[in-house]
Design a protein around this motif. Structure first.
Motif, short mmCIF file in Angstrom:
data_model
loop_
_atom_site.label_atom_id
_atom_site.label_comp_id
_atom_site.label_asym_id
_atom_site.label_seq_id
_atom_site.Cartn_x
_atom_site.Cartn_y
_atom_site.Cartn_z
N GLY A 667 7.34 20.70 139.14
CA GLY A 667 7.05 19.53 138.35
C GLY A 667 5.95 19.70 137.32
N ASP A 668 4.86 20.36 137.70
CA ASP A 668 3.76 20.53 136.74
C ASP A 668 4.17 21.43 135.59
OD1 ASP A 668 3.95 22.72 138.43
OD2 ASP A 668 1.79 23.06 138.54
N LEU A 669 5.01 22.43 135.88
CA LEU A 669 5.46 23.32 134.82
C LEU A 669 6.43 22.62 133.89
CD1 LEU A 669 5.94 26.65 136.83
CD2 LEU A 669 3.96 25.88 135.50
N VAL A 670 7.28 21.75 134.44
CA VAL A 670 8.21 21.01 133.59
C VAL A 670 7.45 20.03 132.69
CG1 VAL A 670 10.20 19.46 133.53
CG2 VAL A 670 10.08 21.25 135.26
N LEU A 671 6.43 19.37 133.23
CA LEU A 671 5.59 18.50 132.40
C LEU A 671 4.98 19.27 131.23
CD1 LEU A 671 3.74 16.39 135.12
CD2 LEU A 671 5.22 15.46 133.34
N ALA A 672 4.47 20.44 131.54
CA ALA A 672 3.87 21.26 130.48
C ALA A 672 4.92 21.72 129.48
CB ALA A 672 3.17 22.47 131.11
N GLU A 673 6.09 22.10 129.99
CA GLU A 673 7.18 22.55 129.13
C GLU A 673 7.61 21.45 128.17
OE1 GLU A 673 10.39 24.95 127.69
OE2 GLU A 673 8.64 25.48 128.91
N ARG A 674 7.52 20.21 128.62
CA ARG A 674 7.95 19.08 127.80
C ARG A 674 6.79 18.39 127.08
NH1 ARG A 674 11.81 21.59 128.06
NH2 ARG A 674 13.88 21.01 128.84
N GLY A 675 5.63 19.00 127.08
CA GLY A 675 4.55 18.54 126.21
C GLY A 675 3.61 17.50 126.79
N ILE A 676 3.64 17.28 128.08
CA ILE A 676 2.71 16.32 128.69
C ILE A 676 1.54 17.13 129.25
CG2 ILE A 676 2.44 14.44 130.34
CD1 ILE A 676 4.42 13.84 128.12
N THR A 677 0.59 17.44 128.36
CA THR A 677 -0.53 18.31 128.71
C THR A 677 -1.84 17.75 128.17
OG1 THR A 677 -0.37 19.64 126.69
CG2 THR A 677 1.00 20.33 128.58
N LEU A 678 -2.92 18.26 128.70
CA LEU A 678 -4.24 17.88 128.22
C LEU A 678 -4.39 18.24 126.74
CD1 LEU A 678 -7.13 16.87 128.67
CD2 LEU A 678 -7.71 19.16 129.51
N ASP A 679 -3.99 19.45 126.37
CA ASP A 679 -4.11 19.86 124.98
C ASP A 679 -3.32 18.95 124.04
OD1 ASP A 679 -5.76 21.92 125.69
OD2 ASP A 679 -4.20 23.47 125.64
N ALA A 680 -2.13 18.50 124.52
CA ALA A 680 -1.30 17.62 123.68
C ALA A 680 -2.00 16.29 123.44
CB ALA A 680 0.05 17.41 124.34
N VAL A 681 -2.64 15.75 124.47
CA VAL A 681 -3.32 14.46 124.32
C VAL A 681 -4.53 14.60 123.42
CG1 VAL A 681 -4.44 12.56 125.53
CG2 VAL A 681 -2.48 13.71 126.57
N VAL A 682 -5.34 15.65 123.66
CA VAL A 682 -6.53 15.86 122.83
C VAL A 682 -6.13 16.08 121.37
CG1 VAL A 682 -8.44 17.46 122.38
CG2 VAL A 682 -7.94 16.72 124.72
N GLY A 683 -5.08 16.88 121.16
CA GLY A 683 -4.61 17.12 119.81
C GLY A 683 -4.13 15.85 119.13
N ALA A 684 -3.46 14.99 119.89
CA ALA A 684 -2.97 13.72 119.33
C ALA A 684 -4.12 12.83 118.90
CB ALA A 684 -2.10 13.02 120.35
N VAL A 685 -5.21 12.81 119.68
CA VAL A 685 -6.38 12.01 119.31
C VAL A 685 -6.98 12.54 118.01
CG1 VAL A 685 -8.73 11.35 119.97
CG2 VAL A 685 -6.88 11.28 121.67
N HIS A 686 -7.09 13.85 117.90
CA HIS A 686 -7.64 14.42 116.67
C HIS A 686 -6.78 14.06 115.46
CE1 HIS A 686 -11.03 16.57 118.26
NE2 HIS A 686 -10.29 17.28 119.12
N ARG A 687 -5.49 14.11 115.63
CA ARG A 687 -4.60 13.82 114.49
C ARG A 687 -4.69 12.36 114.09
NH1 ARG A 687 -1.30 17.23 117.46
NH2 ARG A 687 -0.08 15.48 118.31
#
Length: 702
Positions: A667-687
């Motif tokens: 499950g954790d790997l599938v979440l990461a594979e589909r973009g639900i990650t800490l980096d994705a959230v932080v990057g979205a805030v910056h954008r």
């Protein structure tokens, strides 16, 4: 028997009273007058069912038209809802408050006679029907509720003498019995041996496309025998004696449900259109209506006619109903006086409220949170409160232990003769084993809720909620207190892969008006969600995680948290630079992102939004306090599609979502594979912050 061999309408001497004959022959042409005048509608089935339904309402159905909600009444479900005129005719004849003018207004905006029967709109209508087969499932639920209510309130009384053991009569057509939901529900009813349930099949062998033999050729009566039902045959729906004999035979059956095959010719006695698909819907034509009236010995030049003496005679059924209700009331009053304990339980079941003891248990659970999956938290709630709330009952589509609805120590709702060791039970059981029948489960839950003594729940994997969606929609349309426990809520399901990983489901269900979709973040929010759902007057869907989640909401008072739909979980000392809105297991991820961004000097507010429907009910001031218009840098995080999040993040916002199906893996790997990650959230805030700085005047959609 083919249509050309079908008998003529029964002559006057076949009826108990000449006025019955007059009432029936005048009533059965009223649908033709209605549809011909309007140019649309469904007359044919109403015409041919009139004799059988007249006998039922006049002589067999226990009802009091003056008190349509009398608790001791039998329930009548018209599963073939398109023939609503069949039901409205009997309500008109019986004196439920409908008059000829109401029939003339059928299908008109604001009338008491809508195109399909609507519960809560027309007095005497027991459930909203129209989607074929749903009424069969509702009827099964009503019969299940009658059995269980009796077992709880009068355990030492013979069911035949019980105050709460009403009979459930249901009329279904070929279309209803073709739909899978009716087959699922009927199979379960046979397994349970649901006596008191009588399903009348209008066997007219016609559907919209013509002769049903083109698509529907099985031995329907044989199928019901294989389900464990008793089968009764009525070969001539025009003969009142044959109709009575069939009903008498049905009432004599014990220990199992009864399937009544009622052979009709759709539209009979229409001479040309009768027996054909043309009788199903639409105006039959003035000539056909006139010819039908001539066949019945009526004046073809007269329209919307009902002799007053025939109507007065038919409405004497109100006298029979009043006597039955008065006798029931006397027995009920005596029972209350003699059995105060069960009388108190009766009152609690009618209220379907949360008792003070249950509230204390819920508060204690909330105060001792655990970092567990929200499905586990939900199971803890059920285990604590089910013994305190006997009206709370339900089960799962063969996933009780996985959905965490297998309540320790409670009995299962099983046939009396069932002697399995794994799930001991009886008619008073709390846990229902629906089998792998999600759609029937949804329809049955609606019937249980309509009984008036229960708050039912039903569970399955969230991805399989699609199987029950039509029933969920009807629960929302009627505003029924049903709770859905939908677990395994995202691609975090893991190894089972994309077939079992819901992606589009959250927004698909949020699109249903009147359905509260709740995706709690942790143990605390789950307890809060159950607490509100238990007192709701509309359906609630609890969407719960398979995987463990951290406790995030323990510092938030109950009246300021999940029950308000969305709330500030973590705030800043001053004005926030950005807001992260998250639901479910992604709330914990949002909190991690907040910490990471704080290390960069950015102030971020985290809003947990478990239920957007509840949030939208709050006043503007509260909604503004949670999502201020002045803060346009917003990010939503949810392991599902982005579909509706634009409303909350606006044109400057960013959405962290899953826009494709899942994959097979941890499950954790599938979440990461589909973009639900800490980096994705932080990057979205910056954008989103960069966008705001480029266009600081841009505001959100809210």
């Amino acid at each position: 028997m083919v249509p050309s061999e079908f008998s003529s309408p029964a002559p006057v001497d076949r009826w108990s009273d000449p006025l019955d004959f007059e009432a029936v022959r005048h009533a059965r042409v009223l649908p033709l007058d209605v549809v011909q005048a309007k140019g649309n509608g469904h007359a044919g089935t109403a015409v041919s069912l009139t004799p059988a339904l007249y006998v039922l309402f006049q002589e067999y159905l226990r009802h009091d038209p003056a008190q349509p909600d009398w608790a001791g009444r039998d329930r009548f479900v018209l599963s073939a809802g398109h023939t609503s005129l069949s039901l409205y005719l009997q309500h008109y004849l019986s004196g439920y408050g409908l008059e000829l003018d109401d029939l003339k207004k059928a299908r008109a905006l604001g009338s008491l006679t809508p195109g399909h029967p609507e519960w809560g709109h027309t007095p005497g209508v027991e459930t909203t029907t129209g989607p074929l087969g749903q009424g069969v499932g509702n009827a099964v639920g009503l019969a299940m509720a009658a059995r269980r209510t009796h077992a709880l309130l009068q355990p030492d009384t013979d069911p035949e003498e019980g105050l709460f053991r009403y009979r459930t009569w249901c009329v279904a057509g070929d279309g209803c019995l073709s739909e899978g939901v009716s087959q699922e529900a009927s199979s379960l009813a046979g397994t349970l041996g649901l006596d008191g349930l009588i399903l009348i099949w209008d066997d007219n062998r016609i559907s919209i496309e013509g002769d049903t033999a083109i698509a529907f050729t099985e031995d329907v009566a044989g199928r019901y025998r294989s389900y464990g039902w008793e089968v009764v045959e009525i070969d001539d729906a025009e003969d009142p004696a044959a109709i009575r004999a069939g009903y008498d035979a049905a009432l004599a059956v014990t220990g199992r449900p009864v399937f009544v095959r009622l052979r009709t010719r759709i539209g009979h006695p229409m001479p040309t259109v009768g027996g054909t698909a043309g009788a199903h819907s639409g105006a039959p034509g003035e000539a056909e209506v006139a010819a039908t009236k001539v066949a019945l010995g009526l004046d073809p030049e007269q329209h919307f006619v009902m002799p007053q003496d025939a109507l007065d005679h038919a409405r004497r059924v109100r006298e029979r109903g009043a006597r039955a209700r008065e006798q029931w009331q006397e027995q009920y009053d005596a029972w209350r006086a003699a059995d105060r304990e069960h009388a108190l339980l009766h009152d609690l079941m009618r209220e379907r409220d949360v008792t003070p003891q249950a509230r204390e248990l819920l508060a204690a659970l909330r105060a001792t949170p655990q970092a567990k999956a929200t499905r586990v938290a939900s199971g803890a709630v059920l285990n604590e409160i089910a013994p305190e709330l006997p009206w709370l009952w339900g089960g799962s589509a063969d996933l009780a232990e996985t959905n965490n609805v297998a309540i320790a120590g409670v009995r299962s709702f099983t046939p009396t003769e069932y002697d399995g060791d794994e799930w001991p039970g009886g008619p008073d059981g709390t846990l229902v084993h629906f089998g792998i029948r999600e759609h029937a489960m949804g329809a049955i839950l609606n019937g249980i809720a309509l009984s008036g003594y229960s708050h039912p729940f039903g569970a399955t994997f969230f991805v399989f909620s699609d199987y029950m969606r039509p029933s969920v929609r009807l629960a929302a349309l009627m505003g029924l207190p049903v709770t859905y426990v939908w677990t395994h809520d995202s691609v975090a399901v893991g190894e089972d892969g994309p077939t079992h990983q819901p992606v589009e489901h959250l927004w698909a269900h949020r699109a249903i008006p009147g359905l509260d979709v709740v995706r709690p973040a942790d143990w605390v929010e789950t307890v809060d969600a159950w607490t509100r759902a238990l007192t709701s007057d509309r359906p609630t869907a609890l969407v719960l995680s398979r995987q463990g989640v951290p406790v995030v909401g323990d510092a938030v008072p109950a009246d300021q948290g999940a029950r308000r739909g969305a709330y500030v979980l973590a705030d800043t000392d001053g004005t926030a630079d950005a807001i992260i809105i998250a639901t479910g297991s992604e709330v914990g991820l949002a909190m991690q992102a907040r910490e990471a961004l704080a290390a960069e000097g950015l102030a971020v507010r985290v809003v947990s939004a478990p239920c957007l429907e509840w949030f939208e009910e709050q006043d503007l001031a509260y909604r503004e306090s949670v999502l201020p218009r002045s803060i346009t840098a917003r990010v939503s995080v949810e392991a599902g599609t982005a579909t509706g999040w634009y409303r909350y993040v606006g044109t400057n916002g960013e959405i962290v979502s899953v826009e494709e199906f899942g994959a097979s893996g941890a499950g954790d790997l599938v979440l990461a594979e589909r973009g639900i990650t800490l980096d994705a959230v932080v990057g979205a805030v910056h954008r989103t912050l960069a966008t705001v700085r480029e266009d600081p005047k841009e505001e959100t959609a809210r």
